[in-house]
Design a protein around this motif. Sequence first.
Motif, mmCIF file in Angstrom:
data_model
loop_
_atom_site.group_PDB
_atom_site.id
_atom_site.type_symbol
_atom_site.label_atom_id
_atom_site.label_comp_id
_atom_site.label_asym_id
_atom_site.label_seq_id
_atom_site.Cartn_x
_atom_site.Cartn_y
_atom_site.Cartn_z
ATOM 1 N N THR A 28 -5.323 19.988 -0.194
ATOM 2 C CA THR A 28 -4.114 20.766 0.011
ATOM 3 C C THR A 28 -4.132 21.974 -0.899
ATOM 4 N N THR A 29 -3.190 22.857 -0.703
ATOM 5 C CA THR A 29 -3.089 24.023 -1.569
ATOM 6 C C THR A 29 -2.651 23.628 -2.972
ATOM 7 N N LEU A 30 -2.182 22.392 -3.168
ATOM 8 C CA LEU A 30 -1.816 21.949 -4.506
ATOM 9 C C LEU A 30 -2.999 22.061 -5.455
ATOM 10 N N SER A 31 -4.192 21.833 -4.947
ATOM 11 C CA SER A 31 -5.355 21.853 -5.823
ATOM 12 C C SER A 31 -5.895 23.269 -6.053
ATOM 13 N N LYS A 32 -5.295 24.274 -5.456
ATOM 14 C CA LYS A 32 -5.798 25.638 -5.604
ATOM 15 C C LYS A 32 -5.407 26.244 -6.960
ATOM 16 N N LYS A 33 -4.194 25.961 -7.444
ATOM 17 C CA LYS A 33 -3.743 26.487 -8.726
ATOM 18 C C LYS A 33 -3.769 25.333 -9.716
ATOM 19 N N LEU A 34 -4.575 25.491 -10.756
ATOM 20 C CA LEU A 34 -4.833 24.397 -11.667
ATOM 21 C C LEU A 34 -4.167 24.593 -13.017
ATOM 22 N N ASP A 35 -3.860 23.501 -13.664
ATOM 23 C CA ASP A 35 -3.335 23.489 -15.021
ATOM 24 C C ASP A 35 -4.534 23.397 -15.961
ATOM 25 N N ARG A 36 -5.153 24.531 -16.242
ATOM 26 C CA ARG A 36 -6.376 24.573 -17.067
ATOM 27 C C ARG A 36 -6.175 24.029 -18.476
ATOM 28 N N PRO A 37 -5.073 24.360 -19.180
ATOM 29 C CA PRO A 37 -4.926 23.840 -20.540
ATOM 30 C C PRO A 37 -4.925 22.298 -20.592
ATOM 31 N N THR A 38 -4.277 21.658 -19.636
ATOM 32 C CA THR A 38 -4.267 20.195 -19.623
ATOM 33 C C THR A 38 -5.637 19.659 -19.252
ATOM 34 N N GLN A 39 -6.308 20.316 -18.327
ATOM 35 C CA GLN A 39 -7.664 19.885 -17.974
ATOM 36 C C GLN A 39 -8.589 19.949 -19.182
ATOM 37 N N VAL A 40 -8.505 21.017 -19.957
ATOM 38 C CA VAL A 40 -9.345 21.147 -21.152
ATOM 39 C C VAL A 40 -8.992 20.060 -22.164
ATOM 40 N N ALA A 41 -7.702 19.723 -22.275
ATOM 41 C CA ALA A 41 -7.279 18.667 -23.203
ATOM 42 C C ALA A 41 -7.877 17.313 -22.825
ATOM 43 N N LEU A 42 -8.137 17.088 -21.542
ATOM 44 C CA LEU A 42 -8.690 15.802 -21.089
ATOM 45 C C LEU A 42 -10.210 15.777 -21.089
ATOM 46 N N LYS A 43 -10.826 16.901 -21.389
ATOM 47 C CA LYS A 43 -12.287 16.972 -21.400
ATOM 48 C C LYS A 43 -12.848 15.937 -22.376
ATOM 49 N N GLY A 44 -13.865 15.208 -21.913
ATOM 50 C CA GLY A 44 -14.522 14.257 -22.798
ATOM 51 C C GLY A 44 -14.578 12.863 -22.223
ATOM 52 N N ASN A 45 -14.826 11.897 -23.109
ATOM 53 C CA ASN A 45 -14.976 10.494 -22.716
ATOM 54 C C ASN A 45 -13.749 9.695 -23.127
ATOM 55 N N TRP A 46 -13.312 8.842 -22.218
ATOM 56 C CA TRP A 46 -12.084 8.081 -22.401
ATOM 57 C C TRP A 46 -12.302 6.623 -22.016
ATOM 58 N N VAL A 47 -11.472 5.757 -22.571
ATOM 59 C CA VAL A 47 -11.447 4.343 -22.204
ATOM 60 C C VAL A 47 -10.038 4.023 -21.726
ATOM 61 N N LEU A 48 -9.946 3.374 -20.577
ATOM 62 C CA LEU A 48 -8.647 2.937 -20.074
ATOM 63 C C LEU A 48 -8.306 1.653 -20.827
ATOM 64 N N THR A 49 -7.275 1.695 -21.676
ATOM 65 C CA THR A 49 -6.986 0.577 -22.577
ATOM 66 C C THR A 49 -5.904 -0.371 -22.083
ATOM 67 N N ASN A 50 -5.073 0.078 -21.150
ATOM 68 C CA ASN A 50 -3.994 -0.793 -20.682
ATOM 69 C C ASN A 50 -3.499 -0.330 -19.318
ATOM 70 N N VAL A 51 -3.066 -1.292 -18.516
ATOM 71 C CA VAL A 51 -2.398 -1.015 -17.251
ATOM 72 C C VAL A 51 -1.082 -1.774 -17.293
ATOM 73 N N SER A 52 0.022 -1.072 -17.061
ATOM 74 C CA SER A 52 1.328 -1.735 -17.104
ATOM 75 C C SER A 52 2.171 -1.320 -15.911
ATOM 76 N N TYR A 53 3.159 -2.154 -15.633
ATOM 77 C CA TYR A 53 4.085 -1.920 -14.520
ATOM 78 C C TYR A 53 5.493 -2.062 -15.099
ATOM 79 N N PRO A 54 6.024 -1.019 -15.717
ATOM 80 C CA PRO A 54 7.330 -1.128 -16.369
ATOM 81 C C PRO A 54 8.388 -1.730 -15.443
#
Length: 165
Positions: A28-54
Motif C-alpha cells: 500500500t502507499t502506507l509503506s511509501k513514506k517511512l519513519d527513518r529515525p525509528t527505523q535507524v533506532a531499531l537497526k541491529g540485533n534483537w531478542v524477543l524476550t516476552n509475549v503478553s496479552y494484557p
Amino acid sequence: MKKGIFICLIAVMFFACKSASSTSSTDTTLSKKLDRPTQVALKGNWVLTNVSYPGSDYIKVNSFDLADSKCFIGSTWSFISNNNKGSMALTSPSCTGFSSPIVWSINNQGMFILKILDAGEKAKKVRDGYLLKVAGVTESSFQLIDNINVGGQVKDVVYQFQRAN
C-alpha cells in the motif's frame, strides 16, 4: 464526443475513489513514506524476550501464521535499516525451529510492516504481511503490538524486544 468525455470523467472518479487495501496487504502507499529515525533506532540485533496479552492471559495465539506465540520467546531478530532487510529465527528448544529472511519498514504512522520471506523468494512477490504498532522505543528495547480478534473483541498481543549484546 460529449458521451466520451462523460465516460472518461466517470472512469476517473471510479479509480480516484477506490477503497484502501486491507491491513494485511503490505503493498500500500502506507509503506511509501517511512519513519527513518525509528527505523535507524531499531537497526541491529534483537531478542524477543516476552509475549503478553494484557487483560487476556489465557488465550492461545498463532503468531505470524508460524507458531504459538510463546515459541517466539528467545527468538533472534536482525534489522538492517538502510535496505529494510533482516532475518528472524525461532530457537526455543520446546518448539520447532524456524528461520527466515524478512523485509521490514516503519511507515510514517508508526506501523511496523513485516514480510516473512520463503527461501529464494523476492519481497516484491510477497503481497501479504503483517502490520504492527511500534511502541516504547528506547536504545535497548521496544515493543511491537498486534491486534487480534478474540470472541468479537479486539485484544493486544505485545511482543517485547531487548537489544542483543
